[in-house]
Design an enzyme around this catalytic site. Structure first.
Site, mmCIF file in Angstrom:
data_model
loop_
_atom_site.group_PDB
_atom_site.id
_atom_site.type_symbol
_atom_site.label_atom_id
_atom_site.label_comp_id
_atom_site.label_asym_id
_atom_site.label_seq_id
_atom_site.Cartn_x
_atom_site.Cartn_y
_atom_site.Cartn_z
ATOM 1 N N GLY A 149 -91.628 73.635 -14.064
ATOM 2 C CA GLY A 149 -90.894 73.769 -12.815
ATOM 3 C C GLY A 149 -89.871 72.658 -12.622
ATOM 4 O O GLY A 149 -88.753 72.890 -12.160
ATOM 5 N N ASP A 150 -90.259 71.434 -12.983
ATOM 6 C CA ASP A 150 -89.332 70.295 -12.896
ATOM 7 C C ASP A 150 -88.153 70.511 -13.842
ATOM 8 O O ASP A 150 -87.013 70.189 -13.518
ATOM 9 C CB ASP A 150 -90.049 68.994 -13.268
#
Length: 306
Positions: free
Chosen positions: A250-251
């Site tokens: 996600g990052d």
């Protein structure tokens, strides 16, 4: 310049075992150590993609020094505040059939330490991008994301927020440039179950009504959706590949989105870069490299709609 803030950085100690038996001596078959934390992951991937950033946050003790050393080794610039009490946490991730995690607490962050962070924020300008990512330590005020956005609002800079529940909802009044969530987190905000891209679009627009400018939502194996401030909707299926490590995906999507946006000033390209960068990290033991992202972009043009 891109600035990321990680309030509770870590050393992630990942150990692989053939089998884990409680109450027995267990021996590893493989061990790796990474600097961890959502903002730190964004900085690492941005560096991999050719964009400089400065990682801000709080560190302490010998683990804090090691976090900084490893980031500098990767070419990531840091400007951490070293706090006096405690040590930066070590998060143990156990891979033995089922993955388990033991996360440390982190150091004691005082009001004086937080004031030092604000003094660093004084140096930012309208041309900068600020990324607020991840959870916050229990000892910090729950309003810290909202407080920071209030503090920098006169600078009119782009702020990206990758967080959950109240941390995310409370900043919407300050109109963040981009918010990132997954479909489960989006559902939790509104007390519903979100299982389709149509649902994502509906509730992403509700976040825009509350103040968000652009809303990026990941759906794991079901792909992703971007709803933009100018009314566009982009959708994607998930690129095909073997998921090796979901930590940091996600990052990486946030980093890829920013890299794509800064490269071409196109929300469509930003979305494509974001999806492929998140997938590249998921398909690798470490975070995405530029070569891996470029290859996925070539292979997956047909997955994107909008």
């Amino acid at each position: 310049m891109i600035y990321t803030i990680t309030f509770n950085p870590s050393l992630d100690y990942v150990v692989t075992l053939e089998d884990f038996q409680e109450g027995r001596v267990n021996r590893t078959t493989e061990e790796t150590i990474f600097p961890g934390g959502k903002g730190i992951n964004v900085s690492i991937v941005m560096q991999n993609l050719g964009f400089e950033s400065i990682a801000l946050g709080f560190t302490a003790g010998f683990t804090g020094k090691e976090i900084q050393r490893r980031l500098n080794q990767k070419g990531v610039k840091t400007d951490f505040i070293e706090v006096e009490k405690g040590v930066s946490r070590i998060n143990v991730k156990i891979r033995a059939g089922i993955e388990s995690e033991i996360n440390g607490q982190g150091p004691l962050i005082t009001e004086d330490d937080i004031k030092k962070l604000y003094r660093k924020l004084d140096m930012l300008t309208e041309e900068d991008i600020l990324v607020l990512a991840g959870s916050i330590p229990d000892i910090m005020p729950e309003s810290i994301y909202m407080d920071i956005m209030e503090y920098v609002k006169e600078k009119k800079m782009k702020v990206v927020v990758d967080a959950t529940r109240d941390l995310l909802v409370n900043v919407l009044v300050h109109h963040p440039f981009l918010i990132k969530a997954n479909n489960h987190e989006l559902g939790e905000i509104f007390g519903v179950t979100i299982s389709s891209k149509e649902d994502v679009v509906t509730y992403a627009r509700k976040l825009q009504e509350k103040g968000a400018r652009n809303v990026l939502v990941s759906m794991a194996g079901d792909g992703a959706v971007l709803v933009t401030e100018d009314g566009q909707v982009f959708e994607s299926e998930a690129p095909k590949g073997k998921v090796v490590n979901s930590v940091g995906a996600g990052d990486s999507m946030v980093a890829g989105f920013l890299a794509g946006y800064l490269s071409e000033h196109s929300y469509q390209k930003a979305f494509m870069y974001g999806v492929c960068t998140g997938s590249a990290s998921a398909f690798s033991e470490e975070l995405a490299t530029k070569e891996e992202v470029t290859e996925l972009l070539k292979q997956n043009q047909s997955l994107f709609r909008g």
